[in-house]
Scaffold this motif. Structure first.
Motif, PDB file in Angstrom:
ATOM      1  N   SER A 196       0.812  -1.213   0.000  1.00  0.00           N
ATOM      2  CA  SER A 196       0.000   0.000   0.000  1.00  0.00           C
ATOM      3  C   SER A 196       0.851   1.272   0.000  1.00  0.00           C
ATOM      4  O   SER A 196       0.357   2.348  -0.302  1.00  0.00           O
ATOM      5  CB  SER A 196      -0.943   0.018   1.199  1.00  0.00           C
ATOM      6  N   ASP A 197       2.134   1.155   0.327  1.00  0.00           N
ATOM      7  CA  ASP A 197       3.015   2.321   0.299  1.00  0.00           C
ATOM      8  C   ASP A 197       3.324   2.750  -1.134  1.00  0.00           C
ATOM      9  O   ASP A 197       3.734   3.886  -1.361  1.00  0.00           O
ATOM     10  CB  ASP A 197       4.321   2.003   1.034  1.00  0.00           C
ATOM     11  N   ASP A 198       3.144   1.852  -2.099  1.00  0.00           N
ATOM     12  CA  ASP A 198       3.368   2.173  -3.519  1.00  0.00           C
ATOM     13  C   ASP A 198       2.371   1.385  -4.360  1.00  0.00           C
ATOM     14  O   ASP A 198       2.660   0.294  -4.840  1.00  0.00           O
ATOM     15  CB  ASP A 198       4.809   1.828  -3.919  1.00  0.00           C
ATOM     16  N   ALA A 199       1.177   1.969  -4.519  1.00  0.00           N
ATOM     17  CA  ALA A 199       0.155   1.338  -5.366  1.00  0.00           C
ATOM     18  C   ALA A 199       0.314   1.737  -6.827  1.00  0.00           C
ATOM     19  O   ALA A 199      -0.412   1.249  -7.697  1.00  0.00           O
ATOM     20  CB  ALA A 199      -1.242   1.716  -4.869  1.00  0.00           C
ATOM     21  N   ILE A 200       1.266   2.633  -7.115  1.00  0.00           N
ATOM     22  CA  ILE A 200       1.489   3.099  -8.487  1.00  0.00           C
ATOM     23  C   ILE A 200       2.132   2.013  -9.351  1.00  0.00           C
ATOM     24  O   ILE A 200       1.666   1.715 -10.462  1.00  0.00           O
ATOM     25  CB  ILE A 200       2.392   4.357  -8.485  1.00  0.00           C
ATOM     26  N   THR A 201       3.204   1.401  -8.842  1.00  0.00           N
ATOM     27  CA  THR A 201       4.005   0.472  -9.659  1.00  0.00           C
ATOM     28  C   THR A 201       3.186  -0.647 -10.300  1.00  0.00           C
ATOM     29  O   THR A 201       3.348  -0.915 -11.492  1.00  0.00           O
ATOM     30  CB  THR A 201       5.167  -0.086  -8.810  1.00  0.00           C
ATOM     31  N   PRO A 202       2.278  -1.329  -9.579  1.00  0.00           N
ATOM     32  CA  PRO A 202       1.525  -2.423 -10.224  1.00  0.00           C
ATOM     33  C   PRO A 202       0.543  -1.959 -11.297  1.00  0.00           C
ATOM     34  O   PRO A 202       0.013  -2.794 -12.041  1.00  0.00           O
ATOM     35  CB  PRO A 202       0.764  -3.065  -9.056  1.00  0.00           C
ATOM     36  N   LEU A 203       0.272  -0.645 -11.383  1.00  0.00           N
ATOM     37  CA  LEU A 203      -0.719  -0.140 -12.339  1.00  0.00           C
ATOM     38  C   LEU A 203      -0.100   0.316 -13.660  1.00  0.00           C
ATOM     39  O   LEU A 203      -0.831   0.687 -14.582  1.00  0.00           O
ATOM     40  CB  LEU A 203      -1.481   1.035 -11.717  1.00  0.00           C
ATOM     41  N   LEU A 204       1.224   0.288 -13.763  1.00  0.00           N
ATOM     42  CA  LEU A 204       1.879   0.823 -14.959  1.00  0.00           C
ATOM     43  C   LEU A 204       2.098  -0.244 -16.022  1.00  0.00           C
ATOM     44  O   LEU A 204       2.442  -1.391 -15.705  1.00  0.00           O
ATOM     45  CB  LEU A 204       3.242   1.425 -14.581  1.00  0.00           C
ATOM     46  N   GLU A 331       0.669   7.484 -18.582  1.00  0.00           N
ATOM     47  CA  GLU A 331       0.913   6.845 -17.282  1.00  0.00           C
ATOM     48  C   GLU A 331       2.206   7.363 -16.654  1.00  0.00           C
ATOM     49  O   GLU A 331       2.248   7.695 -15.464  1.00  0.00           O
ATOM     50  CB  GLU A 331       1.032   5.325 -17.445  1.00  0.00           C
ATOM     51  N   GLN A 332       3.263   7.415 -17.463  1.00  0.00           N
ATOM     52  CA  GLN A 332       4.559   7.878 -16.951  1.00  0.00           C
ATOM     53  C   GLN A 332       4.497   9.347 -16.547  1.00  0.00           C
ATOM     54  O   GLN A 332       5.120   9.758 -15.565  1.00  0.00           O
ATOM     55  CB  GLN A 332       5.640   7.658 -18.017  1.00  0.00           C
ATOM     56  N   GLU A 333       3.728  10.133 -17.305  1.00  0.00           N
ATOM     57  CA  GLU A 333       3.543  11.540 -16.948  1.00  0.00           C
ATOM     58  C   GLU A 333       2.872  11.657 -15.576  1.00  0.00           C
ATOM     59  O   GLU A 333       3.280  12.470 -14.734  1.00  0.00           O
ATOM     60  CB  GLU A 333       2.693  12.241 -18.013  1.00  0.00           C
ATOM     61  N   LEU A 334       1.867  10.825 -15.334  1.00  0.00           N
ATOM     62  CA  LEU A 334       1.158  10.841 -14.055  1.00  0.00           C
ATOM     63  C   LEU A 334       2.068  10.395 -12.912  1.00  0.00           C
ATOM     64  O   LEU A 334       2.045  10.959 -11.819  1.00  0.00           O
ATOM     65  CB  LEU A 334      -0.069   9.930 -14.119  1.00  0.00           C
ATOM     66  N   LEU A 364      -5.742   4.629 -16.011  1.00  0.00           N
ATOM     67  CA  LEU A 364      -5.340   6.035 -16.057  1.00  0.00           C
ATOM     68  C   LEU A 364      -6.032   6.851 -14.966  1.00  0.00           C
ATOM     69  O   LEU A 364      -5.413   7.700 -14.319  1.00  0.00           O
ATOM     70  CB  LEU A 364      -5.655   6.627 -17.437  1.00  0.00           C
ATOM     71  N   VAL A 365      -7.326   6.585 -14.747  1.00  0.00           N
ATOM     72  CA  VAL A 365      -8.058   7.328 -13.717  1.00  0.00           C
ATOM     73  C   VAL A 365      -7.554   6.945 -12.324  1.00  0.00           C
ATOM     74  O   VAL A 365      -7.442   7.793 -11.430  1.00  0.00           O
ATOM     75  CB  VAL A 365      -9.579   7.106 -13.845  1.00  0.00           C
ATOM     76  N   MET A 366      -7.223   5.664 -12.122  1.00  0.00           N
ATOM     77  CA  MET A 366      -6.641   5.233 -10.841  1.00  0.00           C
ATOM     78  C   MET A 366      -5.333   5.972 -10.559  1.00  0.00           C
ATOM     79  O   MET A 366      -5.099   6.457  -9.443  1.00  0.00           O
ATOM     80  CB  MET A 366      -6.388   3.726 -10.859  1.00  0.00           C
ATOM     81  N   LEU A 367      -4.465   6.029 -11.569  1.00  0.00           N
ATOM     82  CA  LEU A 367      -3.182   6.719 -11.410  1.00  0.00           C
ATOM     83  C   LEU A 367      -3.397   8.208 -11.125  1.00  0.00           C
ATOM     84  O   LEU A 367      -2.719   8.791 -10.269  1.00  0.00           O
ATOM     85  CB  LEU A 367      -2.325   6.534 -12.661  1.00  0.00           C
ATOM     86  N   TYR A 368      -4.345   8.820 -11.846  1.00  0.00           N
ATOM     87  CA  TYR A 368      -4.656  10.227 -11.616  1.00  0.00           C
ATOM     88  C   TYR A 368      -5.158  10.429 -10.175  1.00  0.00           C
ATOM     89  O   TYR A 368      -4.751  11.367  -9.482  1.00  0.00           O
ATOM     90  CB  TYR A 368      -5.702  10.719 -12.618  1.00  0.00           C
ATOM     91  N   ALA A 369      -6.040   9.534  -9.726  1.00  0.00           N
ATOM     92  CA  ALA A 369      -6.613   9.659  -8.382  1.00  0.00           C
ATOM     93  C   ALA A 369      -5.538   9.540  -7.307  1.00  0.00           C
ATOM     94  O   ALA A 369      -5.540  10.284  -6.323  1.00  0.00           O
ATOM     95  CB  ALA A 369      -7.694   8.591  -8.175  1.00  0.00           C
ATOM     96  N   LEU A 370      -4.610   8.601  -7.488  1.00  0.00           N
ATOM     97  CA  LEU A 370      -3.523   8.437  -6.517  1.00  0.00           C
ATOM     98  C   LEU A 370      -2.587   9.646  -6.515  1.00  0.00           C
ATOM     99  O   LEU A 370      -2.100  10.071  -5.467  1.00  0.00           O
ATOM    100  CB  LEU A 370      -2.724   7.171  -6.830  1.00  0.00           C
ATOM    101  N   ARG A 371      -2.361  10.215  -7.708  1.00  0.00           N
ATOM    102  CA  ARG A 371      -1.396  11.317  -7.834  1.00  0.00           C
ATOM    103  C   ARG A 371      -1.982  12.652  -7.373  1.00  0.00           C
ATOM    104  O   ARG A 371      -1.297  13.457  -6.730  1.00  0.00           O
ATOM    105  CB  ARG A 371      -0.959  11.438  -9.309  1.00  0.00           C
TER     106      ARG A 371
END
Length: 519
Positions: A196-204, A331-334, A364-371
């Motif tokens: 949970s400390d990095d939910a970004i990596t599995p979404l890319l 994705e990388q931009e986010l 993409l929306v998940m990544l945006y929401a996390l960022r």
């Protein structure tokens, strides 16, 4: 060791995490007493909490302009009352906090009752007992097979990490004779982290061979299911990719996609040179596939090449069909940049593209929401509505909320999106000046920085404490890092690179699963 201060800090964090706006504090009989001990009414009014209510009070009026902060004991009665509350919500949004762990069945009951999606967060996540036992067994079996009796560090912000660390330590203490291995000058180290400390990596989306295969096709015990590939031959419906038995895979698993295509072409041309009468030009993946299919004797000689041409061919088809180059760039931009206006515009543009799949749109929306979950000009509500309009269902909307609940800013123990020190800030600045070599591989997982700090002796004890009184004085040599909630092949690549660039350091990566976006 001040219990009153500890409870006060917990209540303060609940209020802070609910954000600005008028609030009601919804409690039970016992939590009402606990809060009254640590906070005066005038103090809590200053935190925008204007109303105090009991969950079991039958005559509460609906007040849709208020946010509800629920602080409850996880009793059967409270869960039943909360289920009734969520079916007919009286407030605009609910932040739910339990004073102790809550069962998965109770969480499920609450989720099913939340038909109007008014719950923003539920705190009380804990291990499923069977999973904790299984994970403890797996980790201790690994330690025994490696003949290691490690010192243990864990992520302080994660209660599951601490619990697993304690369980592993208990087994080592109980079975001390089994773990009585020859002592080394520098003791081995077990580092337990939380996904949970990095939910970004599995979404890319990924662009190195092993990671890309898992993201787009899925790897299950080294097996790849190709049965859905158009026109696939019977003998290639399932293939095995194993670094132990496949030299080409072992040499190429961490290389990027462009290099893989070149290397397959070179390998096939090397075979062709042995057949001078039958020269063919290999200009594309299609040419390679045609070449392999038209030469049965060649297929017999080079099953490995046949397999990899098929796999790479399917990866190429999916990249084109799903417009993944453009998706991955956003994705990388986010993940790596901080230009909110540009990112929002890019995500909206792709959500409107018919070439972008529902899964990739949700990603993409998940990544945006996390960022940008706390950005003042967040476009998340509009993006969620566009996502619903695309699929005509709320399924992905709920997934976006679940991802933020799992890995959002409230949960994370680290600052996932900002450099941590002056050196990191300087590196980022210089990287910006030089420009990005490959826009698709800018991202580096948080694990890479965590392990780099560990190797250099700079990983803070205050954030990653040792279990027990002893600490490691020397640079660690044998490191076993375990991710509760699952690791990724991008992190496996980071570990491979750290092992290669730090002679004398040996790192083994493990996790409760190996993720791709679907998982």
């Amino acid at each position: 060791m001040n219990a009153v201060l500890a409870v006060r800090q917990y209540v303060s964090k609940m209020i802070e995490d609910s954000g600005p706006g008028m609030k009601v504090l919804l409690m039970d009989r016992e939590t009402t007493g606990a809060v009254s001990v640590v906070y005066t009414q005038s103090e809590i009014l200053q935190r925008e909490v204007y109303l105090f209510e009991r969950l079991d009070s039958p005559n509460r009026e609906p007040m849709k302009h208020l946010k509800a902060i629920c602080f409850l004991r996880p009793t059967k009665e409270n869960v039943e009352l909360l289920v009734q509350e969520l079916r007919r919500p009286k407030y605009s949004i609910y932040f739910i906090y339990f004073s102790n762990v809550i069962s998965k069945s109770d969480v499920k009951a609450l989720a099913e009752a939340d038909e109007q999606e008014v719950v923003a967060e539920v705190q009380g996540r804990s291990w499923d007992p069977a999973q904790l036992t299984r994970t403890t067994q797996g980790l201790t079996a690994l330690l025994l097979s490696l003949k290691k009796c490690p010192m243990i560090r864990y992520q302080l912000s994660s209660e599951p990490a601490k619990r697993l660390a304690e369980c592993v330590k208990q087994v080592i203490t109980k079975e001390y004779e089994l773990f009585d291995f020859r002592r080394t000058e520098v003791p081995p180290l077990l580092l337990i982290l939380d996904r949970s400390d990095d939910a970004i990596t599995p979404l890319l989306n990924q662009w190195t061979y092993q990671a890309m295969v898992h993201e787009l096709l899925g790897i299950n015990n080294n097996r790849i299911d190709l049965s859905r590939v158009p026109g696939i031959s019977k003998d290639l419906r399932e293939v095995v990719l194993s670094a132990e038995n496949d030299e080409f895979y072992a040499n190429n698993m961490y290389l990027n996609f462009a290099e893989i295509g070149t290397n397959i072409k070179n390998l096939m041309e090397d075979f062709q040179r042995r057949k001078p009468k039958e020269q063919q030009k290999l200009e594309s993946i299609a040419d390679m596939k045609a070449f392999v299919e038209n030469y049965p004797q060649f297929k017999k000689m080079s099953g490995t090449v046949s397999k990899h041409v098929t796999v790479v061919g399917e990866l190429s088809r999916l990249v084109a069909e799903r417009n993944l180059l453009e998706v991955s760039e956003v994705e990388q931009e986010l993940a790596c940049q901080s230009d909110h206006s540009s990112a929002l515009q890019s995500v909206r543009r792709l959500l409107q593209s018919p070439r972008v799949s529902e899964l990739d749109a949700a990603r993409l929306v998940m990544l945006y929401a996390l960022r940008y979950e706390r950005h003042g000009s967040s476009g998340l509500p509009a993006l969620l509505e566009e996502l619903r309009a695309r699929g005509g269902t709320d399924r992905y909307r709920k997934l976006v909320s679940a991802v933020v609940e799992y890995g959002g800013k409230r949960v994370r123990g680290s600052d996932l999106f900002s450099p941590k020190d002056a050196v990191a800030i300087t590196k980022q600045f210089l990287k910006g000046l030089k420009g990005i070599e490959n826009v698709y591989t800018q991202h580096q997982p948080l694990l890479q920085e965590t392990l780099d700090q560990l190797i250099k002796g700079k990983l803070k004890d205050s954030q990653y404490p040792y279990l027990g009184p002893n600490t490691l004085r020397d640079r660690p040599q044998d490191i076993i890092v375990f991710l509760i909630g699952g690791a990724t092949y991008e992190e496996a690549l980071a570990v491979f690179n750290l092992n290669r660039s730090n002679p004398g350091v040996r790192i083994v990566l493990g996790g409760t699963t190996i993720h791709n976006t679907r998982r």
